[in-house]
Design an enzyme around this catalytic site. Structure first.
Site, PDB file in Angstrom:
ATOM      1  CD  GLU A   1      33.000  48.276  31.236  1.00 30.14           C
ATOM      2  OE1 GLU A   1      33.469  47.167  31.616  1.00 30.14           O
ATOM      3  OE2 GLU A   1      33.695  49.129  30.653  1.00 30.14           O
TER       4      GLU A   1
ATOM      5  CG  HIS B   1      34.395  43.494  29.631  1.00 33.86           C
ATOM      6  ND1 HIS B   1      35.323  42.849  28.829  1.00 33.86           N
ATOM      7  CD2 HIS B   1      34.547  44.819  29.369  1.00 33.86           C
ATOM      8  CE1 HIS B   1      35.991  43.753  28.115  1.00 33.86           C
ATOM      9  NE2 HIS B   1      35.541  44.948  28.424  1.00 33.86           N
TER      10      HIS B   1
END
Length: 601
Positions: free
Chosen positions: A393, A396
């Site tokens: 994550e 991202h």
């Protein structure tokens, strides 16, 4: 099966483990102020209708106002949705999210005139506008992209109708979502201790990971027998979604739904077909892995419900969140000091919501808006998988951070085609860091198996899904009807092709199509497989070539949506117009499989 029956309430979580949404709005009154501002700009922008051809300045003013409108609308929506995600039972933020969703529909309807009207300007005049004005030249790629798709853009009135139809056209997916998330109920089964436990979607994978084969089989049986009872309804919703895709493709003058979908990224259908063909040509590697799984589990027959149970027992190692942060900072050092500096900032500045609480949205994601720093939602459980999720994550998040720092709003949203690259590069680097530091053969075997499972789930399985989507859309486009029996037959045969050499392909798996949400976001799943393959290749380059590869990769992260996805990946040294990156990723899979076979004997 252990379940957490006493989740803490939101207010019981220490603030240092919560994201700081007050960085977006310190209170709801400021959100309301921007909500009204968005409504006002949406009305104001319609004043440009019929005037875009008057001058370069008029076109520029409209495009700049559109950027301001969309970026502010993003901010309003992101805040409302993430506040709801903190506790989905909070009625205040349920209402804010509903209002923000309706507002977004109004916004997209309000701006729907811009592209059709812009494309009514003669092409040479439009390009001269862009090339003669410094500020307007920022929009040159966007204008060229609009011209590329000109034949598929409808009249202003037709575009407005299509924009307004979005809520109606999503009905099939909305019905499936409500059924799949709210209405479907599964029977109880007996867990490992012989206690009656209700099967839920959340518990299903945990049951499939059970060491007790009876539990795995019972969970598998009750899930698919439950879906099977409503197979005709679910076949109808899926078919309606396929027909929706065909409708929009026909309206926009595309030969097929797949071409309509891929054209949004300017990706050739050859890329899609190359993926399927390359994976099909290498199913022997999947079969080798499945044979190793069968041997490691000491099974006479490998069934579909045996594919998720760990073939290597998880080593008993708890990794507290603070330790996970330290591991990731070390593992990602190959990405350079600048990247690590931004990563530290993200890990320590209120970007991340760490722990599970009552009512919190499950899973994990990275999100944000152009006007905010990125945010990450986790449900951290002190397991090695959670460390990978954090790395994923943050990949991202930093992709968005680099993009928003470098690109104007119009190019700040990178395509889904490249979205999984940065996250998977981080996971690959983390894996390469952890493997030589494994403290036992068991730990190393567990990590190798984790990596192979990532390949199986992301490359092989998603490609099978992509092949299924291609088949069912072709059936409808050839005028054939789809029904539950045909969907089951097609899906079963695909499973036989992918798994049938070593796995006893249970008949119940023919119903799996009925529970896959991604089939309502058509021609999406192949991007997981291509993205994973590209990321694997990039991580290898970073580790073998060092700074030159890192510099190219950071340039890719900064590029956002400023070019076509295939071209952006070429910056990082990967060309997905060729099947070679897929083949290279499979070579990594084979090498990893060799290592695990050697350890397990």
């Amino acid at each position: 099966m252990a379940t957490n029956k006493n989740l803490p309430k939101r207010e019981e979580i220490d603030s240092k483990f919560k994201w700081k949404l007050e960085d977006i709005y310190s209170d709801i009154s400021l959100w309301e102020k921007d909500f009204k501002k968005v409504k006002g700009i949406a009305i104001q922008i319609e004043g440009f209708k019929g005037k875009l051809a008057e001058s370069p300045q008029m076109l520029l003013d409209c495009l700049k106002m559109c950027d301001e409108l969309l970026s502010l609308n993003d901010k309003v929506f992101v805040y409302a949705r993430m506040k709801r995600d903190e506790d989905n039972g909070n009625s205040t933020y349920q209402a804010l999210t509903d209002r923000a969703s309706t507002l977004a529909t109004e916004v997209f309807a309000a701006i729907s005139f811009i592209v059709p009207e812009m494309l009514n300007i003669p092409e040479d005049k439009l390009l001269s506008y862009a090339n003669s004005d410094k500020e307007l030249s920022v929009y040159l790629f966007m204008i060229q992209e609009s011209l590329r798709q000109k034949e598929h853009v409808l009249s202003e009135k037709e575009e407005q109708i299509l924009a307004m139809s979005s809520e109606v056209s999503s009905a099939a997916g909305d019905v499936f979502t409500m059924f799949n998330n709210a209405d479907i109920k599964f029977p109880y089964i007996k867990d490992e201790e012989g206690e009656e436990v209700e099967v839920t979607k959340g518990r299903y994978i945990a049951f499939l990971e059970s060491k007790d084969r009876r539990v795995r089989k019972d969970a598998f049986d009750v899930v698919y027998s439950t879906y099977s009872k409503v197979k005709n309804t679910l076949a109808t919703t899926l078919t309606a979604n396929v027909k929706k895709n065909r409708f929009y493709a026909m309206v926009r003058k595309y030969p097929s739904a797949i071409e309509a979908s891929l054209d949004n990224d300017n990706v050739s259908v050859n890329v899609y077909n190359n993926l399927i063909e390359t994976i099909n040509n290498n199913l022997n590697l999947l079969d080798r892995y499945l044979k190793l799984r069968k041997k490691a589990l000491k099974l006479d027959e490998l069934h579909m419900y045996d594919l998720y149970v760990p073939m290597v027992e998880e080593f008993d190692k708890k990794i507290p969140y603070e330790e996970a942060k330290a591991i990731i900072l070390e593992a990602l050092k190959p990405l350079g000091e600048e990247y690590i500096g931004y990563l530290q900032k993200g890990l320590n500045s209120g970007w991340i919501d760490v722990y599970e609480n009552e009512g919190k949205t499950s899973g994990a994601y990275a999100w944000g808006s152009y006007k905010t720093h990125p945010y990450v939602l986790l449900n951290y459980q002190n397991k090695i998988n959670d460390v990978f999720t954090l790395a994923h994550e943050m990949g991202h998040a930093l992709h968005s951070f680099y993009t928003n720092m470098t690109q104007p709003y119009v190019y700040s949203e990178y395509k889904i085609f490249v979205a999984e690259v940065a996250s998977t590069v981080n996971e690959s680097l983390l894996m390469r860091y952890l493997l030589p530091r494994a403290e036992s053969k068991q730990e190393k075997a567990y990590l190798l198996n984790h990596y192979l499972e990532e390949f199986r789930g992301t490359v092989f399985r998603q490609t099978m899904f992509a092949e299924f989507e291609k088949i069912i859309h072709e059936k409808v486009e050839q005028g054939e009807a789809l029904n539950a029996k045909e969907l089951c037959d097609m899906y079963y045969q695909l499973n036989k092709k992918y798994f049938g050499e070593t796995v006893n392909v249970d008949e119940d798996i023919s119903m799996e199509w009925s529970r896959i949400p991604h089939f309502y976001s058509s021609f999406y799943v192949y991007k997981y497989a291509t993205g994973f393959s590209a990321a694997t290749a990039i991580a290898e380059k970073i580790l073998t070539e060092g700074k030159p590869a890192v510099d190219k990769y950071i340039e890719f992260l900064k590029s956002g949506g400023s070019n076509y996805p295939i071209e952006l990946l070429k910056i990082a040294g990967v060309d997905l117009s060729s099947p070679q990156p897929i083949q290279d990723a499979l070579a990594v899979f084979e090498k990893t499989l060799d290592e695990l076979e050697e350890i397990l004997g």
